[in-house]
Write a protein that holds these residues in place. Structure first.
Motif, PDB file in Angstrom:
ATOM      1  N   ALA A  18       0.816  -1.211   0.000  1.00  0.00           N
ATOM      2  CA  ALA A  18       0.000   0.000   0.000  1.00  0.00           C
ATOM      3  C   ALA A  18       0.850   1.260   0.000  1.00  0.00           C
ATOM      4  CB  ALA A  18      -0.929  -0.001   1.213  1.00  0.00           C
ATOM      5  N   VAL A  19       1.963   1.228   0.729  1.00  0.00           N
ATOM      6  CA  VAL A  19       2.804   2.424   0.824  1.00  0.00           C
ATOM      7  C   VAL A  19       3.765   2.529  -0.357  1.00  0.00           C
ATOM      8  CG1 VAL A  19       4.577   3.569   2.216  1.00  0.00           C
ATOM      9  CG2 VAL A  19       2.615   2.514   3.334  1.00  0.00           C
ATOM     10  N   ALA A  20       4.486   1.446  -0.651  1.00  0.00           N
ATOM     11  CA  ALA A  20       5.518   1.496  -1.685  1.00  0.00           C
ATOM     12  C   ALA A  20       4.990   1.105  -3.067  1.00  0.00           C
ATOM     13  CB  ALA A  20       6.679   0.586  -1.309  1.00  0.00           C
ATOM     14  N   GLY A  21       3.821   0.532  -3.123  1.00  0.00           N
ATOM     15  CA  GLY A  21       3.261   0.095  -4.400  1.00  0.00           C
ATOM     16  C   GLY A  21       3.190   1.168  -5.460  1.00  0.00           C
ATOM     17  N   PRO A  22       2.682   2.331  -5.134  1.00  0.00           N
ATOM     18  CA  PRO A  22       2.629   3.380  -6.157  1.00  0.00           C
ATOM     19  C   PRO A  22       4.008   3.739  -6.718  1.00  0.00           C
ATOM     20  CG  PRO A  22       1.200   3.943  -4.336  1.00  0.00           C
ATOM     21  CD  PRO A  22       1.968   2.715  -3.914  1.00  0.00           C
ATOM     22  N   ALA A  23       5.033   3.685  -5.884  1.00  0.00           N
ATOM     23  CA  ALA A  23       6.385   3.994  -6.353  1.00  0.00           C
ATOM     24  C   ALA A  23       6.877   2.928  -7.318  1.00  0.00           C
ATOM     25  CB  ALA A  23       7.341   4.114  -5.170  1.00  0.00           C
ATOM     26  N   LEU A  24       6.421   1.699  -7.129  1.00  0.00           N
ATOM     27  CA  LEU A  24       6.849   0.606  -7.998  1.00  0.00           C
ATOM     28  C   LEU A  24       6.014   0.529  -9.276  1.00  0.00           C
ATOM     29  CD1 LEU A  24       7.331  -2.092  -5.210  1.00  0.00           C
ATOM     30  CD2 LEU A  24       9.110  -0.733  -6.342  1.00  0.00           C
ATOM     31  N   LEU A  25       4.784   0.988  -9.223  1.00  0.00           N
ATOM     32  CA  LEU A  25       3.889   0.867 -10.367  1.00  0.00           C
ATOM     33  C   LEU A  25       3.886   2.080 -11.288  1.00  0.00           C
ATOM     34  CD1 LEU A  25       0.775  -0.769  -8.660  1.00  0.00           C
ATOM     35  CD2 LEU A  25       2.442  -1.863 -10.152  1.00  0.00           C
ATOM     36  N   PHE A  26       4.063   3.256 -10.727  1.00  0.00           N
ATOM     37  CA  PHE A  26       3.922   4.480 -11.517  1.00  0.00           C
ATOM     38  C   PHE A  26       5.255   5.194 -11.654  1.00  0.00           C
ATOM     39  CE2 PHE A  26      -0.194   3.942  -9.247  1.00  0.00           C
ATOM     40  CZ  PHE A  26      -0.948   3.578 -10.336  1.00  0.00           C
ATOM     41  N   ASP A  27       5.343   6.007 -12.661  1.00  0.00           N
ATOM     42  CA  ASP A  27       6.543   6.806 -12.876  1.00  0.00           C
ATOM     43  C   ASP A  27       6.399   8.098 -12.071  1.00  0.00           C
ATOM     44  OD1 ASP A  27       8.998   7.520 -13.895  1.00  0.00           O
ATOM     45  OD2 ASP A  27       8.129   8.458 -15.689  1.00  0.00           O
ATOM     46  N   LEU A  28       6.934   8.094 -10.868  1.00  0.00           N
ATOM     47  CA  LEU A  28       6.852   9.242  -9.970  1.00  0.00           C
ATOM     48  C   LEU A  28       8.210   9.922  -9.905  1.00  0.00           C
ATOM     49  CD1 LEU A  28       4.894   7.542  -7.047  1.00  0.00           C
ATOM     50  CD2 LEU A  28       3.974   9.026  -8.821  1.00  0.00           C
ATOM     51  N   LEU A  36       8.558   6.948  -0.535  1.00  0.00           N
ATOM     52  CA  LEU A  36       7.581   5.871  -0.427  1.00  0.00           C
ATOM     53  C   LEU A  36       8.255   4.527  -0.165  1.00  0.00           C
ATOM     54  CD1 LEU A  36       5.013   6.800  -3.221  1.00  0.00           C
ATOM     55  CD2 LEU A  36       4.708   6.975  -0.747  1.00  0.00           C
ATOM     56  N   LEU A  37       9.337   4.253  -0.885  1.00  0.00           N
ATOM     57  CA  LEU A  37      10.038   2.980  -0.686  1.00  0.00           C
ATOM     58  C   LEU A  37      10.646   2.895   0.713  1.00  0.00           C
ATOM     59  CD1 LEU A  37      11.769   2.460  -4.132  1.00  0.00           C
ATOM     60  CD2 LEU A  37       9.976   1.060  -3.119  1.00  0.00           C
ATOM     61  N   ARG A  38      11.298   3.961   1.161  1.00  0.00           N
ATOM     62  CA  ARG A  38      11.897   3.947   2.503  1.00  0.00           C
ATOM     63  C   ARG A  38      10.835   3.843   3.584  1.00  0.00           C
ATOM     64  NH1 ARG A  38      14.575   8.918   1.979  1.00  0.00           N
ATOM     65  NH2 ARG A  38      15.034   8.686  -0.197  1.00  0.00           N
ATOM     66  N   THR A  39       9.729   4.515   3.400  1.00  0.00           N
ATOM     67  CA  THR A  39       8.639   4.441   4.382  1.00  0.00           C
ATOM     68  C   THR A  39       8.067   3.026   4.438  1.00  0.00           C
ATOM     69  OG1 THR A  39       8.100   6.758   3.968  1.00  0.00           O
ATOM     70  CG2 THR A  39       6.431   5.428   5.076  1.00  0.00           C
ATOM     71  N   GLY A  40       7.847   2.428   3.285  1.00  0.00           N
ATOM     72  CA  GLY A  40       7.360   1.048   3.248  1.00  0.00           C
ATOM     73  C   GLY A  40       8.336   0.081   3.874  1.00  0.00           C
ATOM     74  N   LEU A  41       9.621   0.268   3.588  1.00  0.00           N
ATOM     75  CA  LEU A  41      10.647  -0.612   4.167  1.00  0.00           C
ATOM     76  C   LEU A  41      10.810  -0.392   5.664  1.00  0.00           C
ATOM     77  CD1 LEU A  41      13.371  -0.508   1.377  1.00  0.00           C
ATOM     78  CD2 LEU A  41      11.985  -2.466   2.070  1.00  0.00           C
ATOM     79  N   ALA A  42      10.439   0.763   6.167  1.00  0.00           N
ATOM     80  CA  ALA A  42      10.508   1.013   7.608  1.00  0.00           C
ATOM     81  C   ALA A  42       9.265   0.492   8.331  1.00  0.00           C
ATOM     82  CB  ALA A  42      10.682   2.507   7.870  1.00  0.00           C
ATOM     83  N   LEU A  43       8.096   0.657   7.714  1.00  0.00           N
ATOM     84  CA  LEU A  43       6.856   0.259   8.363  1.00  0.00           C
ATOM     85  C   LEU A  43       6.632  -1.259   8.381  1.00  0.00           C
ATOM     86  CD1 LEU A  43       4.261   2.903   7.114  1.00  0.00           C
ATOM     87  CD2 LEU A  43       5.230   2.666   9.398  1.00  0.00           C
ATOM     88  N   ALA A  44       7.018  -1.931   7.318  1.00  0.00           N
ATOM     89  CA  ALA A  44       6.747  -3.370   7.212  1.00  0.00           C
ATOM     90  C   ALA A  44       7.373  -4.182   8.350  1.00  0.00           C
ATOM     91  CB  ALA A  44       7.182  -3.890   5.852  1.00  0.00           C
ATOM     92  N   PRO A  45       8.656  -4.030   8.658  1.00  0.00           N
ATOM     93  CA  PRO A  45       9.216  -4.826   9.763  1.00  0.00           C
ATOM     94  C   PRO A  45       8.654  -4.436  11.126  1.00  0.00           C
ATOM     95  CG  PRO A  45      10.958  -3.583   8.649  1.00  0.00           C
ATOM     96  CD  PRO A  45       9.686  -3.306   7.934  1.00  0.00           C
ATOM     97  N   VAL A  46       8.340  -3.152  11.298  1.00  0.00           N
ATOM     98  CA  VAL A  46       7.750  -2.727  12.572  1.00  0.00           C
ATOM     99  C   VAL A  46       6.386  -3.381  12.753  1.00  0.00           C
ATOM    100  CG1 VAL A  46       6.820  -0.743  13.837  1.00  0.00           C
ATOM    101  CG2 VAL A  46       9.023  -0.563  12.666  1.00  0.00           C
ATOM    102  N   LEU A  47       5.576  -3.362  11.714  1.00  0.00           N
ATOM    103  CA  LEU A  47       4.263  -4.000  11.783  1.00  0.00           C
ATOM    104  C   LEU A  47       4.405  -5.503  12.014  1.00  0.00           C
ATOM    105  CD1 LEU A  47       1.200  -3.796  11.577  1.00  0.00           C
ATOM    106  CD2 LEU A  47       1.444  -4.203   9.136  1.00  0.00           C
ATOM    107  N   PHE A  48       5.377  -6.133  11.356  1.00  0.00           N
ATOM    108  CA  PHE A  48       5.615  -7.565  11.537  1.00  0.00           C
ATOM    109  C   PHE A  48       5.865  -7.888  13.007  1.00  0.00           C
ATOM    110  CE2 PHE A  48       8.459 -11.185  11.936  1.00  0.00           C
ATOM    111  CZ  PHE A  48       7.817 -12.140  11.173  1.00  0.00           C
TER     112      PHE A  48
END
Length: 94
Positions: A37-47, A55-67
């Motif tokens: 949800a967080v990093a997906g748009p960065a991977l799918l769209f040309d931003l 977005l990628l750093r936020t996703g990579l930071a949130l995922a392990p914390v949530l885990f």
């Protein structure tokens, strides 16, 4: 060991294995959903590069914390034991 040849001990071990498995699988799923949800748009769209990086750093930071939070919460809830089916009722006639 109890009077039943260790059956309760084996059942408790089995319950713990199932609960740990559930905690890990549900944590991986939740972390993957949040990362997507967080990093997906960065991977799918040309931003712009800055937005993609954030977005990628936020996703990579949130995922392990949530885990970790999910695993701990599931195992703490398991350790407390089951909730009573009818809290406050102690007598079947009440």
């Amino acid at each position: 060991m109890d009077g039943y040849g260790g059956r309760r001990h084996k059942a408790e071990q089995d319950a713990l294995v199932v609960e740990v498995g559930y905690a890990l699988v549900s944590a991986v799923f939740a972390a993957a959903v949040v990362f997507g949800a967080v990093a997906g748009p960065a991977l799918l769209f040309d931003l712009p590069d800055t937005v993609e990086g954030v977005l990628l750093r936020t996703g990579l930071a949130l995922a392990p914390v949530l885990f970790v939070v999910r695993v701990v919460s599931v195992l703490v809830r398991f350790r407390r034991g089951p909730q009573p089916s009818q809290p406050g009722r102690t007598n079947p006639d009440s």
